[in-house]
Structure formats: C-alpha cells, structure tokens
Design a protein around this motif. Structure first.
Motif, mmCIF file in Angstrom:
data_model
loop_
_atom_site.group_PDB
_atom_site.id
_atom_site.type_symbol
_atom_site.label_atom_id
_atom_site.label_comp_id
_atom_site.label_asym_id
_atom_site.label_seq_id
_atom_site.Cartn_x
_atom_site.Cartn_y
_atom_site.Cartn_z
ATOM 1 N N ASN B 238 33.928 34.902 45.417
ATOM 2 C CA ASN B 238 33.850 35.331 44.026
ATOM 3 C C ASN B 238 34.082 36.834 43.923
ATOM 4 O O ASN B 238 33.741 37.593 44.814
ATOM 5 C CB ASN B 238 32.459 34.978 43.475
ATOM 6 C CG ASN B 238 32.355 35.267 42.006
ATOM 7 O OD1 ASN B 238 33.344 35.159 41.270
ATOM 8 N ND2 ASN B 238 31.186 35.652 41.552
ATOM 9 N N ALA B 240 33.470 39.817 40.942
ATOM 10 C CA ALA B 240 32.768 39.943 39.665
ATOM 11 C C ALA B 240 32.675 41.401 39.236
ATOM 12 O O ALA B 240 32.664 42.311 40.066
ATOM 13 C CB ALA B 240 31.358 39.371 39.790
ATOM 14 N N VAL B 263 33.365 46.821 40.217
ATOM 15 C CA VAL B 263 33.752 45.450 40.558
ATOM 16 C C VAL B 263 33.330 45.184 42.002
ATOM 17 O O VAL B 263 33.524 46.030 42.873
ATOM 18 C CB VAL B 263 35.281 45.247 40.413
ATOM 19 C CG1 VAL B 263 35.680 43.827 40.818
ATOM 20 C CG2 VAL B 263 35.711 45.508 38.981
ATOM 21 N N GLU B 317 37.569 43.092 31.480
ATOM 22 C CA GLU B 317 37.756 41.817 32.178
ATOM 23 C C GLU B 317 38.690 41.997 33.364
ATOM 24 O O GLU B 317 39.569 42.859 33.354
ATOM 25 C CB GLU B 317 38.271 40.722 31.234
ATOM 26 C CG GLU B 317 39.652 40.944 30.686
ATOM 27 C CD GLU B 317 40.075 39.789 29.764
ATOM 28 O OE1 GLU B 317 39.205 39.177 29.123
ATOM 29 O OE2 GLU B 317 41.288 39.534 29.697
ATOM 30 N N GLU B 320 41.414 36.199 36.643
ATOM 31 C CA GLU B 320 40.626 34.977 36.821
ATOM 32 C C GLU B 320 40.442 34.649 38.296
ATOM 33 O O GLU B 320 41.303 34.918 39.119
ATOM 34 C CB GLU B 320 41.334 33.805 36.139
ATOM 35 C CG GLU B 320 41.255 33.871 34.642
ATOM 36 C CD GLU B 320 41.723 32.581 33.991
ATOM 37 O OE1 GLU B 320 42.212 31.707 34.708
ATOM 38 O OE2 GLU B 320 41.582 32.489 32.763
ATOM 39 N N ASP B 321 39.297 34.087 38.622
ATOM 40 C CA ASP B 321 39.081 33.514 39.949
ATOM 41 C C ASP B 321 38.331 32.207 39.770
ATOM 42 O O ASP B 321 38.340 31.633 38.677
ATOM 43 C CB ASP B 321 38.347 34.507 40.872
ATOM 44 C CG ASP B 321 36.967 34.869 40.365
ATOM 45 O OD1 ASP B 321 36.609 34.393 39.269
ATOM 46 O OD2 ASP B 321 36.257 35.603 41.054
ATOM 47 N N ASN B 324 34.662 32.352 36.506
ATOM 48 C CA ASN B 324 35.157 33.289 35.502
ATOM 49 C C ASN B 324 34.069 33.905 34.632
ATOM 50 O O ASN B 324 34.321 34.873 33.923
ATOM 51 C CB ASN B 324 36.177 32.589 34.598
ATOM 52 C CG ASN B 324 37.470 32.336 35.345
ATOM 53 O OD1 ASN B 324 37.878 33.156 36.159
ATOM 54 N ND2 ASN B 324 38.084 31.205 35.111
ATOM 55 N N ASN B 327 33.566 37.520 35.154
ATOM 56 C CA ASN B 327 34.780 38.343 35.177
ATOM 57 C C ASN B 327 34.933 39.168 33.899
ATOM 58 O O ASN B 327 35.927 39.856 33.727
ATOM 59 C CB ASN B 327 36.019 37.456 35.343
ATOM 60 C CG ASN B 327 36.082 36.834 36.719
ATOM 61 O OD1 ASN B 327 35.295 37.200 37.584
ATOM 62 N ND2 ASN B 327 36.971 35.905 36.918
ATOM 63 N N SER B 648 26.212 36.294 40.779
ATOM 64 C CA SER B 648 27.626 36.405 41.179
ATOM 65 C C SER B 648 27.799 36.327 42.691
ATOM 66 O O SER B 648 28.845 35.938 43.179
ATOM 67 C CB SER B 648 28.206 37.732 40.699
ATOM 68 O OG SER B 648 28.201 37.756 39.309
#
Lengths: 301, 710
Positions: B238, B240, B263, B317, B320-321, B324, B327, B648
C-alpha cells in the motif's frame, strides 16, 4: 563443388563394375612399371654370346647365318602371381547406414584390385562366400578374364550367414604356393578361427591381405531413440536404448578390432580396416603406398 | 479422516494410466533397424537390459504417480477437524461472525475487495449452519451502527443483514468486537460456541493488552475461534498519504497556500514517479512526483495562490493502488478578513522602541508590509478624535491616561454594536478615572497597582508569572504546548489588582501566579472587552519579548472580532469528535457531511464549557458548518475529516503471533480462498494436504527428469 569421383556414393552410381574399377585404378596408378625379375617369357630382351652350358635351343640361327657367330637370345621374364580374392557375401555385408553398403564397397574394391592385377598380367581368381562358397572363378591372367570377374561381382547379392574359417579351410589344398590371398569381409565371425586358417595359408608361403570393411555406424553407434535392432543374417531382434548401451557397445567393438589387429600383427598378416565411407581411391592409395614402403608392392615397378 | 474439497477432480487419478499407455505405444512405435553388428549389442544388452528395464519401470511409476499426485492435490484433500466444529449435525452450535469492516478491508487487487469476500464468506457460513444453530453478526470497527448482536435462528434475516453491511472508513478494533462476541456467547445455551473472525489479518487493531486478560474469557466461553484470512496469507502492499499540513501566507496583495504532503510507501520496493495532485476548490492547482524508498516516507511542498478573505477547501490525491481510501486527504484553509485595529498609544516616545504600542504593533503585523491579516493603526490620545471607532474592528487602549468624553461614549457604543476593546494598563492609568469612565466596559473595577521586583527597594515579593486558567480559553487554543509552557517564564514587575467581583459576564483568560486575574474577557452586548492588568510594553513586564506574545495578541484579536475560526483547520479523523466552543448567541449548529447528510448539534457542557460536539464523522471529506443555514463567523465554514493512517500500514500479524496471543483458545486460521468451500470456511479443514502433495509432485517431477536424462 564437383563430386569426388572416388567417393563411395559417387562410385555406386556407376552401374558398370568395370567402369568403376577402371576409374579407381587408372586414377590411382599413373602407369604400370615392368617387373625387374628376369625369367622365361616370350618377350626378347638382348643377345648374348654363346658359352658352353647354354641350351642349344636358345641359339639364334638367323644371327648365326648373318654373322657366323653363335648368339643366344635372352628373354624378359614376367611374374606369374596368382591372386585369390575372397569376397564375403553374407547378409551382414548388406548393411549400409548412409551412402553405400559394405558389400558394394567391398565388391568395388575387389574389382579394382582385380583390374589392377590383371593389367599387369597377374592371375586373378575370385571366391565369393557366405557360409559356403557361392562362386569360384579360378585365376587367369588374360585381360578378358576381367570381364568374367566383373560380371560375377555385379551379379552377387549378399545373403545368409558367414563362416569364413570353413571357406578358407576348403581352399587350403586348392591354392598353390606363393599366391596372394585377399580376403574382403566384415569379419563378424570367430576371428581366432579365421586367423588359424590364414596361418595355414602363410605356412604354404602364401601372402594374405585382410580387408576389414565396416560401416561408420558400426564404428560409432550414433543411435538415439529406443530401437528394435534386427539381425541381418538370422531372425534375432532386440529392443534396446542406444544411449544407455552406447559406451559398452563401443568398448566391445574397439576390443574386437584391437584383438583382430593384434592377432594380424603378431602373425604378420597384412590387415586393413576400412570405413565404408572412406573414398575408395584414398583407401587404395594408402594401401598401395604402404605395400611399397614395406617392400611388398602389389604392382610391379 | 481425509476429505476432499473438489472430489470430482479425483477422476484425474485415472490420468495415471496415460504414461502406461504412452509407454506401450512407444514400445510398439520403436523403430526397427537391421544392424550387422548385432552380436555386440546382444553382448552389451545382456548386461544392462535388467538395468534398462528397471529404469523404464521406475520412470513409468514416477510418471504415473506424478499425475496421480497432481490430481489428488487439485482435489484439495484435508484432514477434518472436529475439535471446534460439529461432529454431528444434531448438536446445536451458537456462532458469532465478526466481520472486519475497517477501511483496509477495501483492499482490492484486481479481484473483489476483502470486504466483499468477507460478506460472501459470512453468508456461506450462515448457509452451512443447521436449523439448530444460531448466529450473531458483529463488525469490527463500528459496533454502534453495523451490528446484530442477538443470536438469531433466522438464516434469512442474518443473510439480509450481511447483505446490507457497508465497509467503513474507520480502523480495526478486534478486542471490543471479541468482548461483544464473548458477551453474546456467554448467554447462549448451545454446547458449542464458535467465533468466526473474517479479517485481512493486518497488524493494526489487535489490542495486545486486551488478550492478556481476554484470553481467559475466550478459552472459558468459546469452544473454537476460527480466523479466516481474506488476504489468503499474501503480503499486502500500500501507498498512502499519511500527513498533510496546509499553511497560509497572507500579504497585502495576495495570499499563498503551502501544502506539505507526506506520502508513505508501505511496500518492500522503491516506488518511482508517483503522481500527487493538489486540488483547491475543485480545481487542480499543483502536482508533483514522489520517489520513495521501500518502507519509507517522503514529504514535499506544493504551492498555490488563494483568494484572500474567504475559506477554501481542497484535497491531495495520489495515483490509485490496491487500497484507495488512503490515497486522498482533505484540508481546509481560511484566509480570514483583514482586521483593522486602532492602537491608541498613551505613552508615545520620540524613540519608537520606548513607545507603549511598539511591541504590540510588531506582534499584530510582524512583516514590513501588512503580511498579517491584522492591520494596526497607531494614534496618540491627541489624535484619537480624528478616528472613527466604527471604522475599526478592535481598539486597543494602551496606557491611556484619559479619553475625551465623546470618545468614551463612542467607545461604549462601538462595543455594544459588536466592536472590541482591549485595555492595557501602565503608569498613566488612574484606577478611579478608569472605574468611572469605563464602568460599562471593564470586566472588573481596578483596585491598586502593586510592584513585584527584587531589584526595587519598594518590592515586597518576587515578580509574578503567568498561568492559564482551566479550562483553556478559546483564545489560547492556538498556542502550542511549548508556548503554554513558557507562560511561567514571563515576569511581571508591576500589575494592577482588580476587585474580585466582576462587573458583568466575565471570563479569566490568564492569571498571575498568585491567582489574581491577568487577562479578563467581558461580553458586553454584541461586543467584547478585555482587560490586561499589566503594561503591553516592557515597562512593567518582559512579556512582549516572549515567543507566545505574537500568537496570543493575534489570536486575541481574532477571538474578539469573531474570527476565532483558525486559518488552518486542523484535521479531524474519521470517528473522532469535532468540537467547537458555543458562542452565547448560538443554540444549534448544523453539520453537513460529504454525503449531504445534515446533523443538528445542540450545545453541551464539556469541561465546564458550553460546546458543540460532533461525533458523526464517519466519512472522510469536507464537512460544512452552518448556523440557521448560514456560515457563522465564530465557526469555521468547513472542516476536513480524514482517515486514520495507522490502518494504511498493512503489515500482517503472523499466525504464530496470533497463536501466542490467543494462547488458551482453540484457534484455527485459514488462509485459503473463500471459494474453496464451506469446509474451509467452517474451520473443519484443520490441516490441508494439498501443499504437501504439490511438493511431492514437484519432487517426483525433479526425480523423473533426473532419471530420464541419465
């Protein structure tokens, strides 16, 4: 690239055995030299003054009429070599992997040798055999005899088993002294018995030359997949994995060849192992060259 | 007892005859070769034919068993477990199904999300219960809203309830869910009591301390706990946004926002060129790329100009992973209106450093230009008649000796109409004059001035210090903990004592170390008055050179003028409370969540203070605050709610750790896919054998290739 005319495959394409033999022999030899030996012959050499002890029948009376002196005619003597070619026609000789079969190779070799010898007025005979004698052509020196030999060779078909020692035994008494005996075979036989018979020939002052013809596949055993191997002389067949037996096969084959070669060496038998993929002219040149170097030339020089 | 999940695939064992058929066909198909030197083969083959045949036989057995094992592995054999399961269908069992609905369950890598899988698994479990079994359904993160804690025999009802479950944006809380499950099962009459926990097995949410005491309850009240790992034992990756920090820089001409974005990369590999975009008021205003090492974080700043004098909302934002929810992160900034402050200097000096208002003016407007949202205007007592108080939002009386009577009257009117005034005292202040002239404005009557200095011959005591009064006044909330701790370092050498009895509705904002009031606020009609009982310059105190002086003065101005709403709205986390003080004139507050649902809040007393408390922060996004349908200056127009970033990090808790955690409980853990059948879900497949069989198959394959090459 032009084909090598002496390549066994190329030779096999020539239908006439005579042509084959001529091609090989004429290519190999540039000419036949006369024999250095003197003896009774029909060819005149020189005149010599008569001396007591000379035979009166050799006095040249025509010279005496012209010169009133006695001269004796001297004649050139030609060798009277008798050669017996033993050709194995057993079923195993039919084997061919690629190119020509051992039999085709052997018969061309026999034809070439016959042509070579007849060309120098030697007497050549032919014995084809399997487990018994199939053809026996007594030795003659006339050049017309060549056609007889070559016709016979071209009609031969390999089949049956071989029993070389028995055949040789049959001819011990028939063959006169000081003959040349050439045996062409794959010798898948009891070599001890063969050697034993050959020694009898030698005892009678005969010279023996063995041509051992083998196919390259018999020498290298390059098979890969599981195969049913079938005998060419009888009904035997066996399923085998060539990869797993290759090493043992080759060592068996090499041992057999080594023993054969060693026995021939020990008994002063001229032994020639020839791979049937070898060009015939090359095999012949090597053979003749070595014969000459060992003072046992096959042809007169 | 060995059972199979896909018994039909056992027919695949028939495939074992294929090698035999192939062997026979190959034997037939073996090529024939007439060979002259067959005697040599015969001699050789005699010796190795046995070996050859044996090898063929071994190969045949290996190939046949390879197919047989593969078919058996695909049929998914397992050894049944009857310890916690029902050995006979007649024995009733009570079941509690705990579904993890935390936002990490929204993880989806090209398949359905874990939460959807959990729902399918839960329904499958319900469908496999007998008519004598009952069940309850509990969710992990939202015990309040999504729970059916009563044991129910009605399977249809249970399935319908599961159908309606929605994933939440909250974090995992396993322990409270287990508490409820134990409570439910304690009252159950069935002899077998089972808990099914459907989760992604991420480490977050396992309250280790709870298990120290909860283990005993679990083992005594629950026959079996079956944990179904919906992530199927996989490592989860992930990325985030774990923090955003908006800042606002306001100048005379413009305002610029700086958004610090952090991030985090919760994957074992470095990520490159991760796109991050900043949106302000629905428009993309900035973007950048992140390159982050494995299991590391990176912070970048994004800049954008904003319109002054109004509130702004936005979000950051990233691409996407698989998960989401984290994100996107929201923020709200408020470029407050310019405040005009009139600073009446009662002690102006030729050397401006010695003027009464020098430090105050610098505190209100620290930059060379008017970088602050407060615009101070300085005047002397003589000049004051030239200024109309109505043109200002706030008036400072700094050590003012007297004011013209008409100005006193104007000041009174100014305050009552909503203006604010701050009195700071000094040597020029006469207590009697103040008590008489500003009676309607002062929070307390002035008493006497006292000196506290060891250096002075008049001194009686050590200098006084400041301290905050409990509860913390809203005007002080902006001060950081560091600033609050430095309050005690301020020295006051001279202060005015005030009469204890307040003159109106008063609140003490700050006190001196002897508990006498230092800063007092009084509500006067629509306006406010503040009395600072010492000087605002350095004559009586060193407060103006202390770090907290600037934020205190600025925040005081905003508070008094109704602009208490902070420029940067601190983020509220999902399911956390949002709280705001309740002004006198406000009786209700409306909060509209991002979904458009309105919640009306009534004031409640929290820590002796009337406040509005909103706990309906279930969705991340921008929440709107209104009073009677309109924005109110005492409240932020909007505030952001974001997900908690602890969820996350998708590090897994290992099965060993779980086993250790639930030491006494009868625990089974399944990492097999939900689609593998009810036996797996019901925890009956205690030990699966297909892994072993597959391993055996690979071993056979290896041996076969070795033997066949030889």
């Amino acid at each position: 690239m032009p084909e090598n005319p002496f390549d066994p495959v190329t030779l096999s394409k020539i239908a006439s055995m005579e042509l084959r033999a001529r091609l090989v022999v004429d290519g190999v030899l540039s000419g036949i030299h006369k024999s250095p030996y003197k003896g009774s012959s029909i060819e005149f050499l020189e005149h010599k003054e008569y001396s007591p002890g000379n035979e009166i029948k050799h006095i040249d009376w025509k010279v005496h009429a012209r010169t009133d002196k006695y001269y004796i005619k001297e004649f050139e003597e030609e060798t009277n070599l008798k050669c017996y070619i033993f050709l194995d026609t057993s079923g195993s000789m039919e084997y061919k992997s690629t190119g020509v079969s051992k039999f085709e190779y052997a018969s061309t070799l026999a034809a070439s040798l016959a042509y070579l010898l007849l060309k120098q007025s030697d007497m050549v005979g032919l014995i084809s055999f399997g487990d018994k004698v199939l053809q026996y052509i007594p030795p003659r020196s006339r050049i017309t005899h060549l056609h007889v030999l070559l016709n016979t060779l071209s009609e031969l078909k390999p089949a049956g088993k071989s029993n070389t020692s028995v055949i040789l035994n049959e001819f011990i008494e028939k063959i006169s002294r000081r003959s040349l005996i050439i045996i062409i075979s794959d010798f898948f036989d009891d070599i001890n018995k063969v050697i034993k018979q050959v020694k009898y020939f030698q005892f009678k002052k005969n010279e023996v030359i063995l041509f051992h013809i083998l196919d390259p596949y018999e020498l290298t055993f390059p098979f890969e997949t599981i195969t049913y191997f079938e005998s060419m002389e009888d009904d035997r067949r066996i399923l085998a994995d060539p990869k797993s037996i290759k090493d043992r096969y080759l060592s068996g084959m090499n041992r057999f060849l080594e023993q054969f070669k060693q026995a021939c060496f020990e008994n002063q038998i001229d032994y020639w192992l020839i791979d049937s993929s070898t060009p015939l002219d090359q095999a012949l040149i090597q053979f003749l060259a070595r014969r000459e170097s060992t003072s046992r030339p096959l042809y007169k020089s | 007892m060995i059972s199979f999940l896909n018994p039909l695939l056992l027919f695949g064992i028939l495939g074992a005859v294929i090698p035999i058929i192939v062997h026979l066909i190959n034997k037939k198909k073996a090529i024939s070769h007439r060979f002259a030197a067959i005697d040599f083969i015969l001699q050789t083959n005699k010796r190795i034919s046995v070996k050859f045949k044996l090898r063929q036989l071994i190969l045949l057995i290996l190939r046949a068993s390879l197919l047989a094992f593969l078919a058996m592995a695909l049929a998914r054999p397992f050894v049944k477990n009857f310890i916690g399961g029902t050995p006979e269908k007649d024995v009733p069992a009570s079941n509690v199904i705990i579904i993890d609905d935390s936002y990490s369950m929204q993880y989806s890598d090209n398949h359905e999300s874990f939460f959807m899988s959990a729902k399918i698994a839960a329904k499958e479990i319900i469908n496999n219960l007998t008519k004598n079994d009952d069940a309850a359904v509990i969710t992990c993160s939202s015990l309040g809203s999504q729970v059916l804690p009563e044991l129910d025999y009605d399977k249809k009802n249970l399935v319908n309830f599961i159908e309606q479950l929605q994933p939440s944006f909250a974090t995992t809380h396993i322990a409270p869910a287990l508490d409820v499950a134990i409570e439910v099962l304690t009252s159950a009459k069935a002899s077998i009591k089972r808990i099914f926990l459907l989760t992604d097995l991420t480490r977050n949410g396992w309250d280790i301390d709870w298990f120290k005491s909860g283990n005993e309850k679990l083992s005594s009240h629950v026959s079996n706990i079956h944990i179904i790992d919906l992530s199927e034992g996989r490592e989860l990756k992930n990325i985030a946004i774990t923090h955003i920090e908006p800042q606002i820089n306001v100048s005379e001409r413009s305002a610029e926002s700086t958004i610090k974005v952090t991030v985090s990369n919760f994957t074992p590999t470095r990520i490159k060129n991760l796109l991050a975009q900043v949106f302000l008021d629905q428009t993309k205003v900035a973007q950048g790329f992140f390159n982050i090492d494995a299991n590391a974080s990176e912070t970048k700043e994004f800049y954008s100009s904003v319109e002054k004098g109004k509130g702004h909302t936005g979000w950051v934002e990233i691409s996407e992973d698989s998960l989401n929810v984290d994100n996107k992160r929201y923020f709200a900034i408020n470029t407050s209106n310019k405040l005009d402050a009139l600073l009446i200097d009662g002690d102006p000096k030729t050397n401006i450093y010695e003027s009464e208002t020098f430090y105050l003016e610098k505190a209100l407007n620290p930059g060379r230009e008017h970088a602050s949202s407060i615009k101070p205007t300085i005047c002397s007592i003589h000049e004051v008649k030239n200024f109309d108080f109505a043109n200002f939002d706030i008036v400072f009386l700094c050590n003012v000796e007297t004011l013209p009577p008409e100005k006193i009257h104007e000041l009174d009117k100014f305050v009552k109409e909503g203006g604010s005034v701050i009195f700071s005292l000094g040597n020029n202040v006469d207590a009697n004059y103040y008590n008489n002239s500003f009676n309607t404005l002062l929070p307390h009557r002035l008493h006497t001035a006292r000196t506290f200095s060891s250096d002075s011959p008049l001194s009686e005591e050590q200098p006084l210090h400041l301290k905050a009064t409990e509860p913390i006044h809203p005007a002080l909330r902006i001060l950081s903990e560091t600033n609050m701790s430095t309050l005690s370092s301020v020295k006051f050498y001279r202060v005015f004592y005030v009469d204890p009895a307040p003159l109106g509705n008063c609140k003490t904002i700050l006190s001196f170390s002897d508990d006498t009031p230092a800063l007092i606020e009084r509500q006067v009609d629509r306006g406010r008055c503040v009395l600072f009982t010492s000087s605002i310059d350095r004559d009586w105190t060193d407060m103006p050179v202390k770090p907290f002086f600037l934020p205190l003065m600025q925040q005081l101005c905003r508070f008094l003028t109704g602009n208490i709403a902070e420029e940067i709205q601190g983020e509220t986390l999902v399911r956390h409370d949002w709280q705001s003080p309740c002004p006198e004139d406000t009786n209700s507050l409306e909060i509209t969540n991002p979904e458009g649902t309105k919640t009306v809040l009534q004031p409640q007393v929290i820590n002796n203070e009337k406040s509005f408390l909103c706990n309906e922060t279930n969705f991340p996004g921008i929440y709107t605050v209104t009073v009677d349908g309109k924005p109110h200056p005492q409240f932020p127009q909007k505030f952001p709610v974001n997900v908690e970033t602890t969820e996350s990090n998708l590090d897994k808790i290992s099965q060993k750790e779980l086993a250790a955690l639930m030491g006494g409980a009868n625990l089974t853990i399944t990492t097999s896919p939900v689609s593998e059948g009810s036996e797996v879900l019901m925890g009956e497949a205690k030990k699966t054998l297909w892994g072993t069989l597959l391993f055996l198959t690979i071993c056979i394959l290896f041996v076969e290739s070795f033997v066949s090459r030889k």
